[in-house]
Design a protein around this motif. Structure first.
Motif, PDB file in Angstrom:
ATOM      1  N   THR A  74       8.480 -47.544 -53.929  1.00 16.04           N
ATOM      2  CA  THR A  74       7.844 -47.826 -52.637  1.00 16.04           C
ATOM      3  C   THR A  74       6.808 -48.931 -52.710  1.00 16.04           C
ATOM      4  O   THR A  74       6.194 -49.245 -51.708  1.00 16.04           O
ATOM      5  CB  THR A  74       7.174 -46.554 -52.079  1.00 16.04           C
ATOM      6  N   GLN A  84       1.745 -40.462 -57.673  1.00 12.18           N
ATOM      7  CA  GLN A  84       2.208 -40.672 -56.311  1.00 12.18           C
ATOM      8  C   GLN A  84       1.525 -41.904 -55.729  1.00 12.18           C
ATOM      9  O   GLN A  84       0.339 -42.117 -55.963  1.00 12.18           O
ATOM     10  CB  GLN A  84       1.868 -39.461 -55.418  1.00 12.18           C
ATOM     11  N   PHE A  96       1.414 -42.019 -33.425  1.00 11.18           N
ATOM     12  CA  PHE A  96       1.262 -40.646 -33.912  1.00 11.18           C
ATOM     13  C   PHE A  96       1.257 -39.656 -32.748  1.00 11.18           C
ATOM     14  O   PHE A  96       1.931 -38.632 -32.792  1.00 11.18           O
ATOM     15  CB  PHE A  96      -0.025 -40.520 -34.727  1.00 11.18           C
ATOM     16  N   SER A 156       8.030 -47.055 -34.702  1.00 10.77           N
ATOM     17  CA  SER A 156       7.772 -45.669 -35.065  1.00 10.77           C
ATOM     18  C   SER A 156       7.056 -45.652 -36.408  1.00 10.77           C
ATOM     19  O   SER A 156       7.153 -46.610 -37.182  1.00 10.77           O
ATOM     20  CB  SER A 156       9.087 -44.897 -35.158  1.00 10.77           C
ATOM     21  N   LEU A 157       6.346 -44.563 -36.698  1.00  8.96           N
ATOM     22  CA  LEU A 157       5.665 -44.436 -37.977  1.00  8.96           C
ATOM     23  C   LEU A 157       6.637 -44.054 -39.076  1.00  8.96           C
ATOM     24  O   LEU A 157       7.594 -43.312 -38.848  1.00  8.96           O
ATOM     25  CB  LEU A 157       4.572 -43.369 -37.896  1.00  8.96           C
ATOM     26  N   THR A 158       6.368 -44.542 -40.260  1.00 10.99           N
ATOM     27  CA  THR A 158       7.083 -44.099 -41.448  1.00 10.99           C
ATOM     28  C   THR A 158       6.423 -42.793 -41.912  1.00 10.99           C
ATOM     29  O   THR A 158       5.340 -42.420 -41.416  1.00 10.99           O
ATOM     30  CB  THR A 158       6.964 -45.149 -42.571  1.00 10.99           C
ATOM     31  N   PRO A 159       7.013 -42.102 -42.865  1.00  7.83           N
ATOM     32  CA  PRO A 159       6.342 -40.905 -43.401  1.00  7.83           C
ATOM     33  C   PRO A 159       4.931 -41.204 -43.918  1.00  7.83           C
ATOM     34  O   PRO A 159       4.019 -40.399 -43.716  1.00  7.83           O
ATOM     35  CB  PRO A 159       7.280 -40.446 -44.518  1.00  7.83           C
ATOM     36  N   ASP A 160       4.729 -42.365 -44.549  1.00  6.65           N
ATOM     37  CA  ASP A 160       3.383 -42.733 -45.002  1.00  6.65           C
ATOM     38  C   ASP A 160       2.439 -42.946 -43.824  1.00  6.65           C
ATOM     39  O   ASP A 160       1.259 -42.600 -43.896  1.00  6.65           O
ATOM     40  CB  ASP A 160       3.415 -43.990 -45.870  1.00  6.65           C
ATOM     41  N   VAL A 187       2.620 -41.399 -40.937  1.00 10.51           N
ATOM     42  CA  VAL A 187       2.299 -40.063 -40.424  1.00 10.51           C
ATOM     43  C   VAL A 187       1.243 -39.414 -41.307  1.00 10.51           C
ATOM     44  O   VAL A 187       0.278 -38.821 -40.812  1.00 10.51           O
ATOM     45  CB  VAL A 187       3.573 -39.183 -40.339  1.00 10.51           C
ATOM     46  N   ARG A 188       1.388 -39.543 -42.632  1.00  8.85           N
ATOM     47  CA  ARG A 188       0.402 -38.950 -43.545  1.00  8.85           C
ATOM     48  C   ARG A 188      -0.982 -39.552 -43.322  1.00  8.85           C
ATOM     49  O   ARG A 188      -1.985 -38.825 -43.296  1.00  8.85           O
ATOM     50  CB  ARG A 188       0.833 -39.126 -44.998  1.00  8.85           C
ATOM     51  N   ARG A 195      -2.496 -38.276 -40.059  1.00  8.23           N
ATOM     52  CA  ARG A 195      -2.935 -36.868 -40.166  1.00  8.23           C
ATOM     53  C   ARG A 195      -4.294 -36.741 -40.835  1.00  8.23           C
ATOM     54  O   ARG A 195      -4.970 -35.730 -40.660  1.00  8.23           O
ATOM     55  CB  ARG A 195      -1.913 -36.051 -40.937  1.00  8.23           C
TER      56      ARG A 195
END
Length: 92
Positions: free
Chosen positions: A3, A18, A39, A72-76, A78-79, A82
């Protein structure tokens, strides 16, 4: 790391094996606005995005993607979103 290409140079670092997502402090106010918008409201068309420059910054950082006129947001992304209090994105 697979990534690593998703982050601006210096924006990604490793923590416990990570990749760490871009710091909130590294994002412009426009990018933070778009991060919150995506989000809270979900995928957004180009006509309704609060800042195209902010969206481009999120895309460059690997926090959002833009395809066929939708963002749209990627998973990163969204993290990272949050990590903020949801009221920050709801105008409270």
């Amino acid at each position: 790391m697979l990534t690593d290409h998703l982050f601006r140079k210096g924006a990604a670092a490793m923590h416990d094996g990570q990749p760490m997502i871009a710091s909130k402090l590294e994002l412009s106010p426009c990018a933070v606005s778009v991060l919150g918008q995506l989000f809270v409201e979900g995928p957004m068309s180009d006509d309704n995005i609060t800042s195209r420059a902010g969206r481009c910054e999120l895309v460059s950082a690997g926090l959002a993607f833009h395809e066929a006129g939708l963002s749209s947001l990627t998973p990163d992304g969204v993290r990272l979103a949050r990590e903020w209090d949801p009221p920050r994105f709801n105008g409270a």
